[in-house]
Write a protein that holds these residues in place. Structure first.
Motif: not given
Length: 78
Positions: A52-57
């Motif tokens: 699971t990867s999270f990225s904040t835009i």
């Protein structure tokens, strides 16, 4: 006096032995298939852990402001 065995009794005994041999063969085949399926299930590759990867835009912000457009009316002088 000698008592001879009848051929009928001998056939029954053979038939019973043949039936038991067939039953034993079926049991052995079913057991072998069960072992084969068990080995196949055991040897299958293990599923990996889920990734699971999270990225904040970041929101886009306008850094340069455009000059406000002014309404201009052109007048011509005679």
């Amino acid at each position: 006096m000698t008592v001879a065995r009848s051929p009928r009794r001998r056939r029954r005994r053979r038939a019973a032995v043949v039936r038991w041999l067939i039953r034993a063969a079926v049991v052995v085949v079913v057991f072998a298939l069960g072992v084969a399926v068990g080995q196949a299930l055991e040897d299958r590759p293990q599923a990996g852990t889920p990734v699971t990867s999270f990225s904040t835009i970041e929101p886009w912000t306008q850094t340069q402001t455009r000059p406000a457009t002014e309404a201009s009316t052109a007048t011509t002088q005679p």
